[in-house]
Design an enzyme around this catalytic site. Structure first.
Site, PDB file in Angstrom:
ATOM      1  NE  ARG A  34       5.414 -11.128   2.621  1.00  0.00           N
ATOM      2  CZ  ARG A  34       6.197 -10.924   1.581  1.00  0.00           C
ATOM      3  NH1 ARG A  34       5.673 -10.555   0.432  1.00  0.00           N
ATOM      4  NH2 ARG A  34       7.500 -11.088   1.679  1.00  0.00           N
TER       5      ARG A  34
ATOM      6  NE  ARG B 204      20.036  12.544  -2.106  1.00  0.00           N
ATOM      7  CZ  ARG B 204      18.936  12.744  -1.369  1.00  0.00           C
ATOM      8  NH1 ARG B 204      18.436  13.945  -1.223  1.00  0.00           N
ATOM      9  NH2 ARG B 204      18.320  11.734  -0.807  1.00  0.00           N
TER      10      ARG B 204
ATOM     11  CG  HIS C 109      -3.106 -14.243   8.529  1.00  0.00           C
ATOM     12  ND1 HIS C 109      -3.244 -14.788   7.272  1.00  0.00           N
ATOM     13  CD2 HIS C 109      -1.927 -14.696   9.009  1.00  0.00           C
ATOM     14  CE1 HIS C 109      -2.187 -15.543   7.020  1.00  0.00           C
ATOM     15  NE2 HIS C 109      -1.381 -15.509   8.052  1.00  0.00           N
TER      16      HIS C 109
ATOM     17  N   PRO D  81       0.808  -1.214   0.000  1.00  0.00           N
ATOM     18  CG  PRO D  81      -0.397  -1.330   1.986  1.00  0.00           C
ATOM     19  CD  PRO D  81       0.646  -2.019   1.207  1.00  0.00           C
ATOM     20  CD  GLU D  82       3.455   2.914  -3.979  1.00  0.00           C
ATOM     21  OE1 GLU D  82       3.519   4.072  -4.434  1.00  0.00           O
ATOM     22  OE2 GLU D  82       3.907   1.920  -4.576  1.00  0.00           O
TER      23      GLU D  82
END
Ligand SMILES: [Zn+2]
Length: 297
Positions: free
Chosen positions: A133, A176, A114, A14-15
């Site tokens: 996870r 960078r 879970h 998820p973002e």
């Protein structure tokens, strides 16, 4: 049930848009409600739960549900804030049935092994958190000092914030040598982007993900900022329509299927207008990267 399959993350992790969708889905279930019972089913996720986790939450009212980067923040009436990170597989389920006999709890919830945290609310639904996870975590921290929390202290600006603009990004890129995609995934540069939306945004901006950040010209940087906002906005909209269509019916807070233009599309034709290239899959800094070598320079 079929709908549960429909709600798997399209992304492996998820973002910002997924977290924002979860926030919007959870808001009506939690905000303004008192947590009457909190059950922990294991001592840790990615990190141990903080001491007295359940006791500190029990009895507190959820004042608000905010998002910062990929974090969910729930300030409580107790003066502390519940901090949640979904990790890779963190999921919330809202059990809309008041009585467990109406809709059997086990049918609404992930397998018990879970279902790691169960929140019961007064006159409201039961909210279950699972994380197969266990890369996610939860913490409880004094609201007044939240900006000093280890995980929140160094977060960069939100992508929709005015502080995230072309000159800011130019400064972040200067000197960078790391690839531009890596820099965009750095949460201290901008909060909320991960591998997928960084890849999608760079494709729209026509900038190669592996190019050294310091070599990105100002014009290209000027395309990256709106491209990031566009991909995030579209994904949040997709999550929003998922919520409208399904959340009321089954209580799943928007694990939506969103289609990506390049992510997961190795070998397919490039969707950028006028480009005849094909999407190329490579591994960059250990992550699958998708880009079009023809139009992304
Ligand atoms: Zn292309």
């Amino acid at each position: 049930m079929a709908w549960r399959r429909d709600f798997r993350y399209a992304s492996p992790m998820p973002e910002l848009p997924e977290v924002e969708t979860v926030r919007r889905g959870l808001e009506p279930a939690l905000v303004g409600r008192r947590l009457t019972k909190v059950t922990l089913r294991r001592p840790d996720l990615r990190f141990p739960f903080p001491p007295h986790f359940a006791r500190r939450l029990t009895g507190a009212r959820v004042a608000e549900l905010r998002r910062r980067g990929k974090f969910l923040l729930a300030p409580l009436s107790s003066g502390e804030t519940l901090i949640v990170h979904l990790g890779m597989t963190g999921r919330f389920l809202i059990d809309l049935a008041q009585a467990a006999d109406d809709v059997p709890f086990r049918d609404q919830c992930p397998p018990p092994k879970h279902a790691h945290v169960v929140f019961e609310t007064d006159n409201g639904p039961r909210v279950t958190f699972s994380d197969a996870r266990r890369f996610g975590f939860m913490d409880v921290f004094e609201t007044a000092n939240l900006s000093h929390h280890l995980q929140l202290a160094n977060l960069g600006p939100e992508p929709f914030d005015g502080a995230f603009n072309q000159s800011y990004l130019a400064a972040a890129f200067s000197a960078r040598r790391r690839g531009v995609k890596d820099i965009l995934m750095d949460q201290s540069v901008v909060a909320g982007l991960g591998n997928i939306y960084a890849s999608e945004a760079l494709h729209r901006a026509r900038v190669a993900p592996g190019k050294e950040a310091r070599r990105i010209g100002r014009k290209a940087i000027g395309r990256i900022v709106p491209a990031i906002r566009a991909v995030l906005e579209e994904a949040i909209d997709a999550g929003g329509s998922t919520l409208r269509d399904f959340a009321a019916a089954n209580g799943s807070p928007g694990y939506f299927q969103h289609s990506f233009r390049v992510y997961g599309r190795g070998g397919e034709p490039c969707p950028n207008p006028g480009c005849v290239g094909r999407i190329h899959r490579s591994i960059q800094a250990g992550r699958a990267t998708y880009h079009c070598p023809t139009c992304q320079e």
